[in-house]
Each structure stands twice: as structure tokens, then as C-alpha cells.
Design a protein around this motif. Structure first.
Motif, PDB file in Angstrom:
ATOM      1  N   LYS A   1       0.829  -1.206   0.000  1.00  0.00           N
ATOM      2  CA  LYS A   1       0.000   0.000   0.000  1.00  0.00           C
ATOM      3  C   LYS A   1       0.865   1.258   0.000  1.00  0.00           C
ATOM      4  N   THR A   2       1.962   1.197   0.728  1.00  0.00           N
ATOM      5  CA  THR A   2       2.860   2.348   0.756  1.00  0.00           C
ATOM      6  C   THR A   2       3.495   2.566  -0.615  1.00  0.00           C
ATOM      7  N   ALA A   3       3.800   1.484  -1.314  1.00  0.00           N
ATOM      8  CA  ALA A   3       4.319   1.607  -2.678  1.00  0.00           C
ATOM      9  C   ALA A   3       3.290   2.299  -3.564  1.00  0.00           C
ATOM     10  N   GLY A   4       2.015   1.963  -3.356  1.00  0.00           N
ATOM     11  CA  GLY A   4       0.950   2.613  -4.112  1.00  0.00           C
ATOM     12  C   GLY A   4       0.801   4.080  -3.750  1.00  0.00           C
ATOM     13  N   LEU A   5       0.933   4.381  -2.453  1.00  0.00           N
ATOM     14  CA  LEU A   5       0.867   5.771  -2.002  1.00  0.00           C
ATOM     15  C   LEU A   5       2.016   6.580  -2.600  1.00  0.00           C
ATOM     16  N   ALA A   6       3.211   6.020  -2.562  1.00  0.00           N
ATOM     17  CA  ALA A   6       4.383   6.707  -3.117  1.00  0.00           C
ATOM     18  C   ALA A   6       4.178   6.992  -4.602  1.00  0.00           C
ATOM     19  N   HIS A   7       3.612   6.006  -5.310  1.00  0.00           N
ATOM     20  CA  HIS A   7       3.331   6.178  -6.734  1.00  0.00           C
ATOM     21  C   HIS A   7       2.356   7.333  -6.954  1.00  0.00           C
ATOM     22  N   TYR A   8       1.303   7.373  -6.131  1.00  0.00           N
ATOM     23  CA  TYR A   8       0.306   8.443  -6.260  1.00  0.00           C
ATOM     24  C   TYR A   8       0.902   9.808  -5.930  1.00  0.00           C
ATOM     25  N   LEU A   9       1.725   9.884  -4.906  1.00  0.00           N
ATOM     26  CA  LEU A   9       2.279  11.167  -4.473  1.00  0.00           C
ATOM     27  C   LEU A   9       3.290  11.757  -5.455  1.00  0.00           C
ATOM     28  N   THR A  10       3.774  10.954  -6.378  1.00  0.00           N
ATOM     29  CA  THR A  10       4.643  11.523  -7.405  1.00  0.00           C
ATOM     30  C   THR A  10       3.874  12.513  -8.284  1.00  0.00           C
ATOM     31  N   GLU A  11       2.549  12.370  -8.281  1.00  0.00           N
ATOM     32  CA  GLU A  11       1.710  13.290  -9.058  1.00  0.00           C
ATOM     33  C   GLU A  11       1.195  14.453  -8.214  1.00  0.00           C
ATOM     34  N   ARG A  12       1.419  14.387  -6.905  1.00  0.00           N
ATOM     35  CA  ARG A  12       0.944  15.438  -5.996  1.00  0.00           C
ATOM     36  C   ARG A  12       2.114  16.301  -5.542  1.00  0.00           C
ATOM     37  N   THR A  13       2.713  16.999  -6.490  1.00  0.00           N
ATOM     38  CA  THR A  13       3.877  17.817  -6.174  1.00  0.00           C
ATOM     39  C   THR A  13       3.533  19.037  -5.335  1.00  0.00           C
ATOM     40  N   ASP A  14       2.209  19.288  -5.161  1.00  0.00           N
ATOM     41  CA  ASP A  14       1.790  20.398  -4.307  1.00  0.00           C
ATOM     42  C   ASP A  14       2.011  20.086  -2.829  1.00  0.00           C
TER      43      ASP A  14
END
Length: 410
Positions: A154-167
Motif C-alpha cells: 500500500k505504501t508503494a501505491g501511495l508513493a506512486h500516487y504522491l509523485t503526481e501530488r507535487t503540491d
């Protein structure tokens, strides 16, 4: 003479009842049915029973009806072992625990020893929701299967998502004491830190598990840190109370959570007005666009008034068990284990899944969703009028990590 006939008939009835009971395939839940975590166990039991009822209505597994037995481990690892023996004495072939990874570790250790000592009376462990990567990693067992994505996935998935949340550049960590909370904390620091090296950790708090009644001081610290987001693996009453305090404290930060689909959290979020501020990093939720999921949810909600999608481990466990029994043509433990290794099935979210033979870890997609005020007629949570809006599906190959399991096979 008449009295003798009555006694004889009664004895026959008792014998028949006993034979019928032995004819069921017994599946034991060993979880906290008392104390603060009982509300989580209650929901798990309801989802499990609903899934089993579907299988039993279709004829059961190889002609046997599945019977659910329940044992209260009182949120104690020691009590888990005691109740496991009681479950085995009652004839259980599968022992499932879901609440607290320490209890799962205790159950796996107990079953490993039991199966070595009793080769003709072996049992299987199902991990329904413990979340700790060690269950299929360093603590992996030939006799144990995990039916939920672990914290690292799940953390790998979160990290993947946060690469798009540069804000988001300032993040606060909040986790409970204990193996699961601290394992998640470490994996967040490593995986999210690697994916987003620009993120600043502006706080890192650990609190007692299921013992805090007022999280206001924690919220004050988060607010003072200037955090734009909080990442937490809190669950159950802890998560409900911390989100309630966040709303009441006017905290504007976004929350990235692993268990906000669970009981109590949706009500706390809705009452606190945290519209669009809480994200679920989870196997899935009722906001996923799947006709099969919505049909299952509709039936379950009509019967119980609750949401089922928050506990996918139960539906996946029963689906995998049913298909494995059919594949094996047997309900014997050794045959079931062989069939469960690599078994392919579809999750309640309509996604393909399989049990990785190397470590008995479920492999499937995960979802990132946010909790919002939903339009009328949309699946909501706990009668709040609020529900999940999916923002990303993270494919299985993104979150599938190398296994560290060194499984000892008989």
C-alpha cells in the motif's frame, strides 16, 4: 417401556445432531469480540458470514456447508494461542485472525508448532486484515495465507500516487505503537522518501494503541508544524477519534490513511466536515466503478445496513477457499494448501487476484480514493450521505514487491 423408547429416540437425535455438526467444514474467527476493537470484529464477522452464506446457498464446498465459529482473543497474543487450541478442539480446519498483527504472529507460531506435533490434525491460518508485511515475509509459513495487501504494498501505491501530488511538500507522520504501526511508519519514510525526496517530514508522532480518548494535543502539534498532509496507519477507534479531533480543530491538512474505510471513521469524517480531505490507501472501496462490487454491496447493505467493501480479506478468503476446494476435489488441509498456492480469483472490487505461491501473499490492484459528500443515490457510508470517490487505481505490477519469504515446506 414408553420411557425407554423416548430415551432411545432422544439418544438417536443427539447422535444425529452430532453427526450433522461434524459434517460441516468449520472456520474459526479468533479476534477481539470484546473491548474497543470489538466494533471492527463485528463488521468482519458480518462480511465473513455473508460471504459464507452465498457459498452455502450454492451447496458449500465439496458438499460440506461452511460453519463459522467465533473465539474472543481479547486483543491478546497469549489469549490468541489459548483460543486457537479451543478452536482446533472444536474441529476447526481454518483459523482466521484479522485484528492486530501481533495476534496474527501468535496464531501463526501456534499453528506451526501444532502442525509439527499433530501431522494428522493440521490446520490452516488465514490472515484477514493484519497488514504487516512480516506475515508473508520473515514470518511466512506454509500453513498461512494473507488475503489483504500488506503495508509495504500500500505504501508503494501511495508513493506512486504522491509523485503526481507535487503540491504536497510538508508531511506529518502519526502512527500507533506496535508492529503494524511502526512497520508502516518506516516503509513510508523509505518509499515515499525515495519517490519524493523533496518532501519534508515536519513531524513524527507515535501514540499508545487503542488507549487515547482525546487526540486534540496531537492535532495542535500537527497544526503548528505547518503540515500540508498527514500519513497515518491508525485504525478503529483511534482513527475515528483522531479524524474527529482534526475536524473540530479546524486542521486544513489532507489525510492519507490505510484504514479509513473501517467502522466509525466515515461517521467521524462526515460529522467533522472533512470533505475531500481524507484519502484511503487501501485494497479498494465502494467508490470503485464495478458492477459486481455494487451488486455485492447492495445485497449486503440491504441485509446489514453496513458497507462490506472495507473488509476485502473476508470475501477474498472465502472465494479463494471455494475455488481451491473445487480444484482439489477435497476439503483435506494438505489438498487445500496445495490448491490455494497460486489460486486465481476475482476480488469483491472486480479485480483479478492470485495468491503468490512463494509467500502466500495476495497479489492484486489497490485504490486511492477520497471521502466526499456524494450525490443522492450514490453508495454512501454509515448512512452519512458521504462516500468514496476514486481518484486512482494503482495496478498490481506497481505494488508487487520482491518477497523476503524463505518458506519451509513439509
Amino acid at each position: 417401556m414408553k420411557k425407554t423408547h423416548i430415551l432411545f429416540a432422544s439418544a438417536l437425535t443427539l447422535m444425529a445432531t452430532g453427526a450433522l455438526a461434524e459434517d460441516t467444514f468449520k472456520f474459526a474467527m479468533i479476534d477481539p469480540f470484546s473491548g474497543p476493537a470489538a466494533m471492527v470484529t463485528e463488521r468482519i464477522e458480518n462480511v465473513l458470514r455473508y460471504s459464507v452464506d452465498e457459498v452455502n446457498a450454492a451447496g458449500g464446498i465439496n458438499g460440506q456447508q461452511i460453519e463459522i465459529l467465533t473465539f474472543d482473543n481479547k486483543m491478546s497474543a497469549q489469549e490468541t494461542a489459548i483460543q486457537a487450541q479451543k478452536a482446533i478442539d472444536a474441529g476447526a480446519r481454518i483459523l482466521q485472525t484479522s485484528v492486530s498483527s501481533s495476534n496474527t504472529f501468535a496464531l501463526v507460531d501456534f499453528v506451526n508448532k501444532h502442525n509439527r506435533r499433530n501431522p494428522d490434525d493440521q490446520v490452516i491460518v488465514f490472515d484477514g486484515a493484519s497488514h504487516d508485511p512480516a506475515i508473508t515475509g520473515e514470518k511466512c509459513s506454509y500453513y498461512s495465507f494473507s488475503w489483504v495487501l500488506d503495508a509495504d504494498m500500500k505504501t508503494a501505491g501511495l508513493a506512486h500516487y504522491l509523485t503526481e501530488r507535487t503540491d504536497i511538500t510538508k508531511v506529518y507522520l502519526l502512527n500507533a505503537e506496535g508492529s503494524s504501526g511502526q512497520t508502516t511508519r518506516q516503509s513510508v519514510i523509505e518509499m515515499v522518501g525515495e519517490a519524493r525526496p523533496d518532501i519534508e517530514w515536519v513531524g513524527d508522532d507515535t501514540h499508545p494503541l487503542q488507549k487515547i480518548t482525546d487526540f486534540t494535543p496531537y492535532i495542535a502539534k500537527i497544526k503548528a508544524s505547518g503540515a500540508q498532509a498527514v500519513i497515518t496507519s491508525d485504525w478503529g477507534a483511534d482513527l475515528a477519534l483522531v479524524l474527529k479531533a482534526a475536524g473540530e480543530g479546524g486542521l486544513e491538512a489532507e489525510w492519507f490513511t490505510y484504514f479509513s474505510t473501517g467502522p466509525g471513521a466515515p461517521t467521524a469524517m462526515a460529522q467533522s466536515g472533512l470533505d475531500g480531505k481524507v484519502y484511503s490507501i487501501f485494497d479498494g472501496d465502494a467508490g470503485i466503478d464495478s458492477a459486481e462490487l455494487h451488486a455485492f454491496e447492495a445485497g449486503y447493505r440491504e441485509k446489514t445496513g453496513q458497507s462490506a467493501s472495507a473488509f476485502p480479506g473476508d470475501t477474498s478468503a472465502i472465494r479463494a477457499l471455494t475455488q481451491a476446494a473445487q480444484k482439489a476435489g477435497s476439503n483435506e488441509v494438505h489438498d487445500l494448501i496445495a490448491a490455494l498456492e497460486g489460486i486465481e480469483f476475482q476480488t469483491v472490487y472486480g479485480a483479478p487476484a492470485h495468491s503468490r505461491a512463494d509467500d502466500h501473499q495476495i497479489i492484486t490492484q489497490m485504490a486511492v480514493s477520497k471521502f466526499v459528500d456524494v450525490p443522492e443515490g450514490t453508495l454512501d457510508e454509515e448512512g452519512t450521505g458521504w462516500g468514496w470517490e476514486n481518484v486512482a487505481i494503482v495496478p498490481a505490477d506497481v505494488i508487487t514487491l520482491p518477497t523476503t519469504c524463505e518458506m519451509k515446506r513439509p
